[in-house]
Design a protein around this motif. Structure first.
Motif, PDB file in Angstrom:
ATOM      1  N   UNK A 187       0.837  -1.194   0.000  1.00  0.00           N
ATOM      2  CA  UNK A 187       0.000   0.000   0.000  1.00  0.00           C
ATOM      3  C   UNK A 187       0.878   1.252   0.000  1.00  0.00           C
ATOM      4  N   UNK A 188       0.481   2.221  -0.805  1.00  0.00           N
ATOM      5  CA  UNK A 188       1.109   3.534  -0.802  1.00  0.00           C
ATOM      6  C   UNK A 188       0.157   4.506  -0.119  1.00  0.00           C
ATOM      7  N   UNK A 189       0.673   5.223   0.883  1.00  0.00           N
ATOM      8  CA  UNK A 189      -0.123   6.205   1.615  1.00  0.00           C
ATOM      9  C   UNK A 189       0.586   7.556   1.515  1.00  0.00           C
ATOM     10  N   UNK A 190      -0.122   8.554   0.998  1.00  0.00           N
ATOM     11  CA  UNK A 190       0.406   9.915   0.885  1.00  0.00           C
ATOM     12  C   UNK A 190      -0.378  10.783   1.859  1.00  0.00           C
ATOM     13  N   UNK A 191       0.316  11.270   2.878  1.00  0.00           N
ATOM     14  CA  UNK A 191      -0.319  12.045   3.946  1.00  0.00           C
ATOM     15  C   UNK A 191       0.136  13.492   3.861  1.00  0.00           C
ATOM     16  N   UNK A 192      -0.800  14.389   3.622  1.00  0.00           N
ATOM     17  CA  UNK A 192      -0.512  15.817   3.505  1.00  0.00           C
ATOM     18  C   UNK A 192      -1.069  16.537   4.716  1.00  0.00           C
ATOM     19  N   UNK A 193      -0.222  17.282   5.405  1.00  0.00           N
ATOM     20  CA  UNK A 193      -0.668  18.062   6.558  1.00  0.00           C
ATOM     21  C   UNK A 193      -0.286  19.518   6.335  1.00  0.00           C
ATOM     22  N   UNK A 194      -1.074  20.187   5.537  1.00  0.00           N
ATOM     23  CA  UNK A 194      -0.896  21.613   5.356  1.00  0.00           C
ATOM     24  C   UNK A 194      -0.502  22.053   3.965  1.00  0.00           C
ATOM     25  N   UNK A 195       0.432  21.349   3.327  1.00  0.00           N
ATOM     26  CA  UNK A 195       0.931  21.834   2.047  1.00  0.00           C
ATOM     27  C   UNK A 195       1.222  20.663   1.116  1.00  0.00           C
ATOM     28  N   UNK A 196       0.584  20.660  -0.054  1.00  0.00           N
ATOM     29  CA  UNK A 196       0.819  19.633  -1.064  1.00  0.00           C
ATOM     30  C   UNK A 196       1.553  20.238  -2.246  1.00  0.00           C
ATOM     31  N   UNK A 197       2.564  19.532  -2.753  1.00  0.00           N
ATOM     32  CA  UNK A 197       3.263  19.913  -3.974  1.00  0.00           C
ATOM     33  C   UNK A 197       2.625  19.154  -5.131  1.00  0.00           C
ATOM     34  N   UNK A 198       2.158  19.888  -6.131  1.00  0.00           N
ATOM     35  CA  UNK A 198       1.456  19.254  -7.242  1.00  0.00           C
ATOM     36  C   UNK A 198       2.016  19.763  -8.557  1.00  0.00           C
ATOM     37  N   UNK A 199       1.810  18.948  -9.604  1.00  0.00           N
ATOM     38  CA  UNK A 199       2.255  19.339 -10.937  1.00  0.00           C
ATOM     39  C   UNK A 199       1.304  18.719 -11.963  1.00  0.00           C
ATOM     40  N   UNK A 200       0.901  19.466 -12.998  1.00  0.00           N
ATOM     41  CA  UNK A 200       0.108  18.895 -14.081  1.00  0.00           C
ATOM     42  C   UNK A 200       1.002  18.467 -15.246  1.00  0.00           C
ATOM     43  N   UNK A 201       0.507  17.518 -16.050  1.00  0.00           N
ATOM     44  CA  UNK A 201       1.188  17.242 -17.312  1.00  0.00           C
ATOM     45  C   UNK A 201       0.520  18.054 -18.416  1.00  0.00           C
ATOM     46  N   UNK A 202       0.941  17.869 -19.658  1.00  0.00           N
ATOM     47  CA  UNK A 202       0.433  18.713 -20.738  1.00  0.00           C
ATOM     48  C   UNK A 202      -0.947  18.287 -21.234  1.00  0.00           C
ATOM     49  N   UNK A 203      -1.520  17.215 -20.656  1.00  0.00           N
ATOM     50  CA  UNK A 203      -2.910  16.860 -20.923  1.00  0.00           C
ATOM     51  C   UNK A 203      -3.800  17.189 -19.721  1.00  0.00           C
ATOM     52  N   UNK A 204      -3.243  17.957 -18.756  1.00  0.00           N
ATOM     53  CA  UNK A 204      -3.963  18.465 -17.584  1.00  0.00           C
ATOM     54  C   UNK A 204      -4.258  17.391 -16.544  1.00  0.00           C
ATOM     55  N   UNK A 205      -3.583  16.232 -16.623  1.00  0.00           N
ATOM     56  CA  UNK A 205      -3.657  15.269 -15.531  1.00  0.00           C
ATOM     57  C   UNK A 205      -2.800  15.797 -14.378  1.00  0.00           C
ATOM     58  N   UNK A 206      -3.173  15.482 -13.140  1.00  0.00           N
ATOM     59  CA  UNK A 206      -2.535  16.095 -11.981  1.00  0.00           C
ATOM     60  C   UNK A 206      -1.840  15.039 -11.108  1.00  0.00           C
ATOM     61  N   UNK A 207      -0.663  15.420 -10.591  1.00  0.00           N
ATOM     62  CA  UNK A 207       0.166  14.520  -9.794  1.00  0.00           C
ATOM     63  C   UNK A 207       0.585  15.216  -8.507  1.00  0.00           C
ATOM     64  N   UNK A 208       0.748  14.427  -7.424  1.00  0.00           N
ATOM     65  CA  UNK A 208       1.309  14.966  -6.186  1.00  0.00           C
ATOM     66  C   UNK A 208       2.722  14.440  -6.011  1.00  0.00           C
ATOM     67  N   UNK A 209       3.623  15.333  -5.581  1.00  0.00           N
ATOM     68  CA  UNK A 209       5.016  14.974  -5.401  1.00  0.00           C
ATOM     69  C   UNK A 209       5.281  14.319  -4.058  1.00  0.00           C
ATOM     70  N   UNK A 210       6.144  13.305  -4.077  1.00  0.00           N
ATOM     71  CA  UNK A 210       6.579  12.650  -2.837  1.00  0.00           C
ATOM     72  C   UNK A 210       7.739  13.466  -2.277  1.00  0.00           C
ATOM     73  N   UNK A 211       7.384  14.574  -1.647  1.00  0.00           N
ATOM     74  CA  UNK A 211       8.331  15.565  -1.150  1.00  0.00           C
ATOM     75  C   UNK A 211       8.115  15.728   0.349  1.00  0.00           C
ATOM     76  N   UNK A 212       9.201  15.887   1.079  1.00  0.00           N
ATOM     77  CA  UNK A 212       9.140  16.143   2.528  1.00  0.00           C
ATOM     78  C   UNK A 212       8.472  15.011   3.289  1.00  0.00           C
ATOM     79  N   UNK A 213       8.691  13.787   2.834  1.00  0.00           N
ATOM     80  CA  UNK A 213       8.246  12.622   3.593  1.00  0.00           C
ATOM     81  C   UNK A 213       6.758  12.368   3.607  1.00  0.00           C
ATOM     82  N   UNK A 214       6.006  12.871   2.595  1.00  0.00           N
ATOM     83  CA  UNK A 214       4.563  12.682   2.619  1.00  0.00           C
ATOM     84  C   UNK A 214       4.150  11.245   2.269  1.00  0.00           C
TER      85      UNK A 214
END
Length: 221
Positions: A187-214
């Motif tokens: 299982x992959x668990x992404x836990x955001x407490x306050x601030x999420x880093x996100x990026x879209x691709x060029x077809x407008x799909x959205x991703x969250x970055x595995x940054x700061x131990x989330x």
């Protein structure tokens, strides 16, 4: 007002709609972000029919930006609500975030206009992706893994959950960016407490970055 938390299962390929009620400030727009998650699957025709100009006039904001209808890609979503729910043109929404829109945001364009540019959003959420199921990943040149949280058929009208593994062949990836699909070993668990880093691709799909131990693991590695 008491903040509440909702937890919704069965989210993979679950349709949702989102409205940003925008107020113009000296350095850009502040937004109240309303999402249909927790209110049932977003009805396509009713959501499309929402008149954003009439809605802005009714609620006294500068404008309303409609995020094209998208589909969640986690299996379970837990998210804090930051205000009271609302109903717009008969469609119920939850208030899920308050944010300052990123530099370069243009309400006349969709999120593909910010493709491969990191932005941030304030929210508290937990994304759960179940072991054995696929996750769709971007890898940026700085070796950060970005996990798809939503896809949309707004630009690529034939894009479906089934075609996502071949998405890398359709993306105009900048130099150093890569795409892959992997089956999760656990299982992959992404836990955001306050601030999420996100990026879209060029077809407008959205991703969250595995940054700061989330995330509890990096599925790219």
């Amino acid at each position: 007002m008491i903040e509440t938390t909702i937890r919704v299962e069965g989210m993979r390929a679950y349709p949702q709609g989102e409205l940003f009620l925008l107020t113009r400030g000296p350095d850009g727009f502040d937004a109240l972000v309303y999402n249909t998650t927790g209110c049932g699957p977003c009805p396509d025709e009713e959501f499309t029919a929402i008149d954003v100009e009439a809605l802005a006039a009714e609620h006294g904001c500068d404008l309303v930006w409609k995020n094209p209808r998208r589909f969640w890609m986690m299996d379970v979503l837990t998210i804090d609500l930051v205000g009271e729910p609302a109903t717009f043109n008969g469609v119920p929404f939850n208030l899920v975030a308050k944010m300052h829109m990123p530099a370069g945001f243009d309400p006349g364009q969709d999120q593909s206009a910010l493709a491969y540019r990191r932005t941030q959003i304030h929210r508290n959420s937990v994304y759960e992706f179940v072991a054995g199921k696929p996750v769709h990943l971007l890898r940026s040149p700085d070796e950060v893994t970005w996990v798809m949280q939503t896809f949309t058929d707004h630009i690529a009208h034939d894009l479906t959950e089934a075609t996502l593994p071949s998405l890398g062949e359709r993306l105009a990836l900048p130099e150093g960016w890569r795409f892959r699909t992997v089956a999760l070993p656990q299982d992959l668990v992404i836990t955001t407490t306050g601030l999420a880093n996100i990026v879209p691709d060029d077809l407008a799909n959205m991703y969250q970055g595995l940054i700061d131990g989330v995330g509890n693991l990096d599925p790219w590695e």
